[in-house]
Design a protein around this motif. Structure first.
Motif, mmCIF file in Angstrom:
data_model
loop_
_atom_site.group_PDB
_atom_site.id
_atom_site.type_symbol
_atom_site.label_atom_id
_atom_site.label_comp_id
_atom_site.label_asym_id
_atom_site.label_seq_id
_atom_site.Cartn_x
_atom_site.Cartn_y
_atom_site.Cartn_z
ATOM 1 N N LEU A 59 -8.323 -14.323 -2.579
ATOM 2 C CA LEU A 59 -8.491 -13.684 -3.887
ATOM 3 C C LEU A 59 -9.904 -13.104 -4.034
ATOM 4 O O LEU A 59 -10.400 -12.938 -5.140
ATOM 5 C CB LEU A 59 -8.220 -14.695 -5.003
ATOM 6 N N GLU A 60 -10.538 -12.765 -2.909
ATOM 7 C CA GLU A 60 -11.892 -12.220 -2.948
ATOM 8 C C GLU A 60 -11.925 -10.892 -3.674
ATOM 9 O O GLU A 60 -11.088 -10.028 -3.443
ATOM 10 C CB GLU A 60 -12.422 -12.021 -1.529
ATOM 11 N N TRP A 61 -12.871 -10.758 -4.542
ATOM 12 C CA TRP A 61 -13.104 -9.539 -5.304
ATOM 13 C C TRP A 61 -11.916 -9.136 -6.179
ATOM 14 O O TRP A 61 -11.845 -8.031 -6.665
ATOM 15 C CB TRP A 61 -13.499 -8.378 -4.390
ATOM 16 N N ALA A 62 -10.978 -10.038 -6.347
ATOM 17 C CA ALA A 62 -9.831 -9.727 -7.212
ATOM 18 C C ALA A 62 -10.265 -9.854 -8.669
ATOM 19 O O ALA A 62 -11.029 -10.738 -9.032
ATOM 20 C CB ALA A 62 -8.679 -10.689 -6.927
ATOM 21 N N ASP A 96 -6.087 -6.110 -8.818
ATOM 22 C CA ASP A 96 -6.261 -6.301 -10.259
ATOM 23 C C ASP A 96 -5.148 -7.215 -10.748
ATOM 24 O O ASP A 96 -3.993 -6.810 -10.851
ATOM 25 C CB ASP A 96 -6.205 -4.953 -10.979
ATOM 26 N N LEU A 97 -5.500 -8.465 -11.016
ATOM 27 C CA LEU A 97 -4.516 -9.481 -11.420
ATOM 28 C C LEU A 97 -4.588 -9.808 -12.911
ATOM 29 O O LEU A 97 -4.098 -10.850 -13.338
ATOM 30 C CB LEU A 97 -4.750 -10.764 -10.609
ATOM 31 N N ALA A 123 0.831 -1.204 0.000
ATOM 32 C CA ALA A 123 0.000 0.000 0.000
ATOM 33 C C ALA A 123 0.867 1.256 0.000
ATOM 34 O O ALA A 123 1.803 1.380 0.776
ATOM 35 C CB ALA A 123 -0.921 -0.003 1.211
ATOM 36 N N GLY A 124 0.542 2.163 -0.904
ATOM 37 C CA GLY A 124 1.254 3.435 -0.968
ATOM 38 C C GLY A 124 2.561 3.385 -1.736
ATOM 39 O O GLY A 124 3.289 4.369 -1.778
ATOM 40 N N HIS A 125 2.886 2.256 -2.335
ATOM 41 C CA HIS A 125 4.141 2.127 -3.080
ATOM 42 C C HIS A 125 3.867 1.768 -4.541
ATOM 43 O O HIS A 125 2.902 1.071 -4.845
ATOM 44 C CB HIS A 125 5.025 1.033 -2.461
ATOM 45 N N ASP A 126 4.715 2.242 -5.415
ATOM 46 C CA ASP A 126 4.636 1.907 -6.832
ATOM 47 C C ASP A 126 5.352 0.575 -7.046
ATOM 48 O O ASP A 126 6.557 0.487 -6.834
ATOM 49 C CB ASP A 126 5.290 3.000 -7.677
ATOM 50 N N ILE A 127 4.607 -0.454 -7.437
ATOM 51 C CA ILE A 127 5.207 -1.778 -7.612
ATOM 52 C C ILE A 127 5.237 -2.204 -9.076
ATOM 53 O O ILE A 127 5.579 -3.338 -9.383
ATOM 54 C CB ILE A 127 4.476 -2.833 -6.758
ATOM 55 N N LYS A 140 -6.141 -4.431 -2.993
ATOM 56 C CA LYS A 140 -6.475 -3.370 -3.949
ATOM 57 C C LYS A 140 -5.284 -2.905 -4.784
ATOM 58 O O LYS A 140 -5.291 -1.814 -5.332
ATOM 59 C CB LYS A 140 -7.130 -2.185 -3.249
ATOM 60 N N ALA A 141 -4.240 -3.712 -4.888
ATOM 61 C CA ALA A 141 -3.050 -3.328 -5.656
ATOM 62 C C ALA A 141 -3.284 -3.530 -7.148
ATOM 63 O O ALA A 141 -4.015 -4.415 -7.569
ATOM 64 C CB ALA A 141 -1.846 -4.153 -5.207
#
Length: 141
Positions: free
Chosen positions: A123-126, A107-108, A64-68, A85-86
């Motif tokens: 993986l809920e709601w992914a 978002d996979l 969270a909060g990082h650009d991956i 939420k990534a």
């Protein structure tokens, strides 16, 4: 005899010049402050990213909060990592150990999870449009 009005224009110009200089000085000072903060944040993010890219095992990783974008997680041990939420579109997790990882709302799409261990991963709601769907059959989601 004519009454001569006092000359106030030079004083007004001097005061206006001083006021303008103060405003300009404050603006430059604030700009330098914000630039310094931006550079500090950029350095912190670069350090975090380099640490993640070079480590083989990062239990409890939180993104969270990082650009991956562009980080290759293939072969890494990421037990209980939090990818909530990534944006993981096109991410590489080939042969990664993602035991207990949380991908809720992530978002996979086009992510590579071939050979990844997804035991107890959430993986809920992914959003899933994975490169290799059959590899998820053995996962407990």
């Amino acid at each position: 005899m004519a009454v001569k009005e006092p000359e106030s224009e030079p004083r007004t110009e001097v005061l206006a010049g001083i006021g303008g200089g103060l405003v300009c000085g404050i603006a430059v000072g604030l700009s330098a402050l914000f630039l310094g903060e931006s550079i500090r944040e950029s350095q912190e993010n670069a350090t975090w990213r380099a640490s993640v890219e070079s480590a083989d095992s990062i239990p409890g990783l939180t993104v969270a909060g990082h650009d991956i974008k562009g980080i290759d997680f293939s072969g890494k041990s990421l037990h209980n990592a939090d990818f909530t939420k990534a944006d993981l579109r096109g991410a590489k997790f080939q042969d990664a150990d993602l035991t207990g990882a949380n991908f809720t709302g992530a978002d996979l799409r086009r992510a590579n999870l071939i050979g990844a261990n997804l035991q107890d991963a959430s993986l809920e709601w992914a959003v899933r449009e994975l490169m290799s769907v059959p590899d998820l059959v053995t996962a407990s989601c």
